[in-house]
Design a protein around this motif. Structure first.
Motif, PDB file in Angstrom:
ATOM      1  N   GLN A  72       0.834  -1.209   0.000  1.00  0.00           N
ATOM      2  CA  GLN A  72       0.000   0.000   0.000  1.00  0.00           C
ATOM      3  C   GLN A  72       0.868   1.258   0.000  1.00  0.00           C
ATOM      4  N   LYS A  73       1.927   1.227   0.809  1.00  0.00           N
ATOM      5  CA  LYS A  73       2.824   2.379   0.921  1.00  0.00           C
ATOM      6  C   LYS A  73       3.520   2.645  -0.420  1.00  0.00           C
ATOM      7  N   THR A 102       0.958   4.038  -2.942  1.00  0.00           N
ATOM      8  CA  THR A 102       0.471   5.391  -2.679  1.00  0.00           C
ATOM      9  C   THR A 102       1.610   6.411  -2.681  1.00  0.00           C
ATOM     10  N   GLU A 103       2.798   6.012  -2.170  1.00  0.00           N
ATOM     11  CA  GLU A 103       3.877   7.002  -2.040  1.00  0.00           C
ATOM     12  C   GLU A 103       4.731   7.114  -3.288  1.00  0.00           C
ATOM     13  N   PHE A 149      -1.057   6.064  -6.509  1.00  0.00           N
ATOM     14  CA  PHE A 149      -2.400   5.499  -6.325  1.00  0.00           C
ATOM     15  C   PHE A 149      -3.026   6.067  -5.046  1.00  0.00           C
ATOM     16  N   THR A 150      -4.365   5.962  -4.960  1.00  0.00           N
ATOM     17  CA  THR A 150      -5.057   6.270  -3.710  1.00  0.00           C
ATOM     18  C   THR A 150      -5.787   5.019  -3.232  1.00  0.00           C
ATOM     19  N   VAL A 151      -6.002   4.959  -1.919  1.00  0.00           N
ATOM     20  CA  VAL A 151      -6.782   3.851  -1.351  1.00  0.00           C
ATOM     21  C   VAL A 151      -8.253   4.243  -1.457  1.00  0.00           C
ATOM     22  N   ARG A 211     -11.003  -0.176   1.982  1.00  0.00           N
ATOM     23  CA  ARG A 211     -10.155  -1.139   2.689  1.00  0.00           C
ATOM     24  C   ARG A 211     -11.020  -1.989   3.586  1.00  0.00           C
ATOM     25  N   LEU A 228      -6.908  -0.222  -4.453  1.00  0.00           N
ATOM     26  CA  LEU A 228      -6.096   0.923  -4.867  1.00  0.00           C
ATOM     27  C   LEU A 228      -6.492   1.380  -6.268  1.00  0.00           C
ATOM     28  N   CYS A 230      -5.667   4.190  -9.548  1.00  0.00           N
ATOM     29  CA  CYS A 230      -4.850   5.232 -10.185  1.00  0.00           C
ATOM     30  C   CYS A 230      -5.744   6.074 -11.088  1.00  0.00           C
ATOM     31  N   HIS A 278     -11.476   0.592  -8.224  1.00  0.00           N
ATOM     32  CA  HIS A 278     -10.117   0.105  -7.954  1.00  0.00           C
ATOM     33  C   HIS A 278      -9.497  -0.328  -9.276  1.00  0.00           C
ATOM     34  N   PRO A 302      -9.899  10.912  -6.131  1.00  0.00           N
ATOM     35  CA  PRO A 302      -8.809  10.754  -5.170  1.00  0.00           C
ATOM     36  C   PRO A 302      -8.920  11.626  -3.913  1.00  0.00           C
TER      37      PRO A 302
END
Ligand code: M3P
Ligand code: FE
Length: 311
Positions: free
Chosen positions: A166-167, A170-171, A175-177, A180, A194, A196, A201, A277
């Motif tokens: 996930q990190k 996203t980082e 992407f955004t969550v 969950r 996730l 984009c 998703h 997002p």
């Protein structure tokens, strides 16, 4: 143009136990178009509304599952930048030369903390979607065979280290969550969805002890009616069905999960939610996944196969 960076899931290479049987399933039952075969014996297929050369690649092997999947990025400069960002983040990458996959440019390949092999690429030959580019038809009757999904939509993958995945998504990959599902203790994410894009998703990951597992490859249908029609076709061809037709509470997708002849799960799916997002992720508890209808909104139960059957 607002959409830059990573654009969409573009291809997935699936292992099948018997190539002819696999081709019969994806070409004749699913209705994908066969667009090529290479000297390694791999078979390339695409969905009817995809314009790039191929999205599903079949390779015969002695066990089923996913070899790798690739996301298309905007252009070569984006590919270089994302590769540099991955390296700076501590992810090792390798370049797979252009032409290794038919009609596909250079790919940047790396292994995720979940054990999955992921690729980014900027070029794949456009061969058109048979609707035409000038005064296009919404769908071409001569390419609407079998289940006839619009496109390859997303993957759900099982493996360890979901929080690290996930990190990274996203980082580094932008992407955004979108949603969950929490673990039974409520302390960590068990599943992350996730995006984009503004799809519900583009990929999802579930925590699982064994690395590199495929839960399902999903195909987008035109409508809920077409998901039900896919069910009729699955019955006709004796395709083994896992869950559905029903709706997932998570993502609101209308769905059937079923298995290809090698045991790889696939989904026929109609999107029913868009996630910009700037929206906070939607959260499901573990109970919500089962009794709350997260997995199966109609039957409100956590089917055993969902957490245990993967390839
Ligand atoms: C999908 C989908 C869960 C729902 C899964 C959702 C984990 O496969 O495509 O929307 O409950
Ligand atoms: Fe899905």
């Amino acid at each position: 143009m607002a959409m830059t960076g990573v654009l969409r899931p573009g291809h997935a290479q699936l292992r099948v136990l018997d190539l002819d049987e696999g081709v019969r399933h994806y070409r004749d039952v699913m209705g994908l178009e066969e667009t090529g075969r290479d000297d390694q014996g791999r078979v390339y297929l695409k969905c009817r509304d995809e314009f790039d050369h191929s999205s599903v690649i079949l390779r015969q092997a002695d066990h089923a599952g996913l070899d790798f999947f690739g996301f298309k990025v905007l252009d070569a400069a984006t590919l270089d930048k994302l590769e540099a960002d991955l390296n700076a983040y501590g992810v090792q990458t390798e370049r797979v030369p252009a032409g290794d996959l038919l009609a596909t440019g250079e790919r940047v390949r790396f292994t995720l903390p979940s054990g999955h092999v992921m690729e980014l690429y900027a070029d794949k030959k456009s061969i058109g979607n048979s609707c035409g580019d000038v005064n296009p038809t919404p769908w071409a009757p001569d390419t609407r065979n079998g289940i006839a999904p619009i496109r390859f939509d997303h993957l759900l993958l099982y493996g360890p280290n979901v929080s690290a995945v996930q990190k990274l998504f996203t980082e580094v990959l932008g992407f955004t969550v979108a949603e969950r599902v929490l673990n039974p203790e409520g302390t960590e994410n068990l599943i992350v969805f996730l995006a984009c894009s503004i799809k519900s998703h583009d990929i999802a990951f579930a925590e699982y002890p064994e690395p590199g597992k495929l839960h399902h490859l999903s195909f987008l249908m035109d409508s809920w009616e077409d998901v039900l029609r896919a069910g009729d076709i699955m019955n006709f061809y004796k395709v083994p069905v896992d869950i559905g037709p029903t709706r997932h509470g998570v993502t609101r997708g209308k769905t059937i999960y079923a298995w290809d002849p090698s045991g790889n799960r696939f989904e026929t799916f109609r999107e029913d939610r868009q996630a910009y997002p700037d929206q906070e992720p939607l959260t499901w508890t573990f109970d919500g996944l089962g009794e709350g209808g997260g997995l199966d909104y109609v039957q409100r139960k956590l089917h055993d196969t969902f957490l245990t059957v993967v390839t």
